[in-house]
Motif scaffolding. Structure first.
Motif, PDB file in Angstrom:
ATOM      1  N   LEU A  52      10.579  14.674   4.086  1.00 40.46           N
ATOM      2  CA  LEU A  52      11.170  14.897   3.016  1.00 40.46           C
ATOM      3  C   LEU A  52      10.739  13.781   1.726  1.00 40.46           C
ATOM      4  O   LEU A  52      10.167  14.233   0.524  1.00 40.46           O
ATOM      5  N   LEU A  53      11.135  12.110   1.841  1.00 35.86           N
ATOM      6  CA  LEU A  53      11.155  11.073   0.675  1.00 35.86           C
ATOM      7  C   LEU A  53       9.404  10.835   0.823  1.00 35.86           C
ATOM      8  O   LEU A  53       9.266  10.724  -0.578  1.00 35.86           O
ATOM      9  N   LEU A  54       9.295  10.853   1.951  1.00 37.41           N
ATOM     10  CA  LEU A  54       7.413  10.735   1.606  1.00 37.41           C
ATOM     11  C   LEU A  54       6.565  11.586   1.272  1.00 37.41           C
ATOM     12  O   LEU A  54       5.517  11.319   0.240  1.00 37.41           O
ATOM     13  N   GLU A  55       6.971  13.027   1.024  1.00 36.59           N
ATOM     14  CA  GLU A  55       6.350  14.124   0.519  1.00 36.59           C
ATOM     15  C   GLU A  55       6.662  14.517  -0.462  1.00 36.59           C
ATOM     16  O   GLU A  55       5.641  14.745  -1.501  1.00 36.59           O
ATOM     17  N   ASN A  56       7.859  13.461  -0.889  1.00 37.59           N
ATOM     18  CA  ASN A  56       8.485  14.295  -2.055  1.00 37.59           C
ATOM     19  C   ASN A  56       8.363  12.278  -3.715  1.00 37.59           C
ATOM     20  O   ASN A  56       8.087  13.142  -4.653  1.00 37.59           O
ATOM     21  N   GLY A  57       8.536  11.805  -2.569  1.00 35.96           N
ATOM     22  CA  GLY A  57       8.150  10.640  -3.481  1.00 35.96           C
ATOM     23  C   GLY A  57       6.943   9.891  -3.176  1.00 35.96           C
ATOM     24  O   GLY A  57       6.085  10.416  -2.676  1.00 35.96           O
ATOM     25  N   GLU A  58       6.982   9.084  -3.728  1.00 32.49           N
ATOM     26  CA  GLU A  58       6.185   7.538  -3.567  1.00 32.49           C
ATOM     27  C   GLU A  58       6.398   6.615  -2.263  1.00 32.49           C
ATOM     28  O   GLU A  58       7.420   5.353  -2.591  1.00 32.49           O
ATOM     29  N   GLY A  59       6.309   6.900  -1.151  1.00 33.34           N
ATOM     30  CA  GLY A  59       6.834   5.443  -0.244  1.00 33.34           C
ATOM     31  C   GLY A  59       5.753   4.409  -0.490  1.00 33.34           C
ATOM     32  O   GLY A  59       3.926   4.168  -0.778  1.00 33.34           O
ATOM     33  N   PHE A  60       5.860   2.856  -0.130  1.00 35.23           N
ATOM     34  CA  PHE A  60       4.608   2.157  -0.570  1.00 35.23           C
ATOM     35  C   PHE A  60       5.661   1.250   0.659  1.00 35.23           C
ATOM     36  O   PHE A  60       6.855   1.157   1.554  1.00 35.23           O
ATOM     37  N   GLY A  61       4.464   0.020   1.090  1.00 34.68           N
ATOM     38  CA  GLY A  61       4.821  -0.460   2.683  1.00 34.68           C
ATOM     39  C   GLY A  61       3.318  -1.920   2.182  1.00 34.68           C
ATOM     40  O   GLY A  61       2.736  -1.856   2.070  1.00 34.68           O
ATOM     41  N   ILE A  62       4.602  -2.712   3.342  1.00 33.72           N
ATOM     42  CA  ILE A  62       3.754  -3.656   3.943  1.00 33.72           C
ATOM     43  C   ILE A  62       3.743  -3.702   5.111  1.00 33.72           C
ATOM     44  O   ILE A  62       4.805  -3.748   5.935  1.00 33.72           O
ATOM     45  N   ASP A  63       2.268  -3.781   5.652  1.00 29.73           N
ATOM     46  CA  ASP A  63       1.863  -3.940   6.993  1.00 29.73           C
ATOM     47  C   ASP A  63       2.101  -5.464   8.139  1.00 29.73           C
ATOM     48  O   ASP A  63       2.365  -6.274   6.578  1.00 29.73           O
ATOM     49  N   ALA A  64       2.583  -5.482   8.410  1.00 30.57           N
ATOM     50  CA  ALA A  64       3.284  -6.698   9.305  1.00 30.57           C
ATOM     51  C   ALA A  64       2.152  -7.894   9.899  1.00 30.57           C
ATOM     52  O   ALA A  64       1.167  -6.889  10.868  1.00 30.57           O
ATOM     53  N   ARG A  77       0.912  -1.040   0.186  1.00 34.65           N
ATOM     54  CA  ARG A  77      -0.102  -0.598   0.053  1.00 34.65           C
ATOM     55  C   ARG A  77       0.510   1.340   0.046  1.00 34.65           C
ATOM     56  O   ARG A  77       1.993   1.155   0.449  1.00 34.65           O
ATOM     57  N   ARG A  78       0.282   2.304  -0.809  1.00 30.06           N
ATOM     58  CA  ARG A  78       1.140   3.581  -0.041  1.00 30.06           C
ATOM     59  C   ARG A  78       0.942   4.254   0.824  1.00 30.06           C
ATOM     60  O   ARG A  78       0.016   3.805   2.194  1.00 30.06           O
TER      61      ARG A  78
END
Length: 291
Positions: A40-52, A12-13
């Motif tokens: 900065l990275l989350l605001e300027n880029g696209e962060g993706f993650g997997i919830d535990a 997910r984003r």
């Protein structure tokens, strides 16, 4: 309970609400808790993650930062220690590859992460030396003087357009959004002019108790030394600067200023593509997650 297969875990984003979990994950992997950097990275880029799957925050993260449609950087690839070895890193990276489309992807890889990147088509094209230490400007620091171009503080209204124009020559991609943010993010941004044109620029910013010097773009080593010296001369803490190991004269110079090598990473590009732009003028990256 039977473990959930990595392919069944949704990616997910991430948003700023996930920042505390990103910091916890970084700490879990013995990375510093760098809130300004993550923000900065989350605001300027696209962060993706997997919830535990056990409900314990994030199992993994990755950030994709696009530079126009031409190129994109991959960074902050992390998998929680308790979820390692289950293919979550591969799942995240495959997701980023699909999201990136036709952009040329690049990243900095540790020795631990490099085998995975190689399996998914990344190739090593260089080595980046992270150098950390207390910078000594010396008795005869670079700067104004006969035959030298002094750096000066940059002003957004006056210099941003020219700075972006120089940067796009070097990167072959539009980083204007990131550079606009740079003026608010950095402690100082400096430029060097020659015959009324900006021929180099650099910035210094703080994170985790260090002063990071980067990005630095310069047409020659002397311009680079002037920028680095002016950015680091008054630092009240250790500096960090990430240099291409092939720039041997600059590497030797900064080692002589009290900044030894701390670590190395492999600079990798996906699919054997040539990087756009003229990277011979890229002296130091902004940060490993951004190139």
């Amino acid at each position: 309970m039977k473990p959930v297969a990595p392919s069944a875990l949704p990616v997910r984003r991430l948003g700023l609400a996930d920042l505390p979990h990103c910091l916890d994950l970084a700490q879990d992997r013995s990375w510093p808790r760098e809130e300004r950097k993550w923000r900065l990275l989350l605001e300027n880029g696209e962060g993706f993650g997997i919830d535990a799957p056990d409900g314990g925050g994030l199992a993994g993260t990755v950030v994709l930062t696009r530079y126009g449609r031409t190129a994109a950087a991959v960074g902050m690839m992390l998998v929680a220690s308790r979820h390692g070895g289950r293919g979550l890193g591969r799942r995240l990276l495959e997701h980023v590859l699909a999201e990136a489309g036709d952009a040329t992807l690049f990243l900095c890889a540790t020795e631990y992460g490099r085998p995975l990147y190689e399996k998914l088509g990344f190739e090593t094209v260089g080595v980046i030396e992270a150098r950390v230490g207390h910078f000594d400007a010396g008795d005869d620091p670079y700067g104004a003087g006969p035959g030298r171009d002094a750096s000066r503080l940059a002003e957004p209204g006056r210099d941003l357009a020219a700075l972006c124009a120089l940067d796009i020559e070097v990167f072959g991609a539009d980083r204007s959004r990131l550079l606009t943010r740079l003026f608010a993010f950095a402690e100082q941004v400096r430029v060097v002019e020659r015959d009324g044109e900006i021929t180099g620029y650099g910035a210094a910013w703080r994170s985790a108790g260090r002063l990071f010097v980067g990005p630095v773009v310069a047409e020659d080593d002397e311009t680079a030394r002037a920028l680095i010296t002016d950015l680091a001369r008054d630092a009240d803490t250790r500096i960090r600067i990430d240099l291409d190991h092939r720039r041997r004269e600059l590497v030797s110079w900064i080692a002589g200023r009290g900044v030894p090598q701390s670590s190395t990473t492999s600079f990798m590009v996906h699919g054997g593509r040539a990087l756009p732009g003229d990277r011979s003028r890229l002296v130091a990256s902004f940060m490993s997650a951004l190139g």
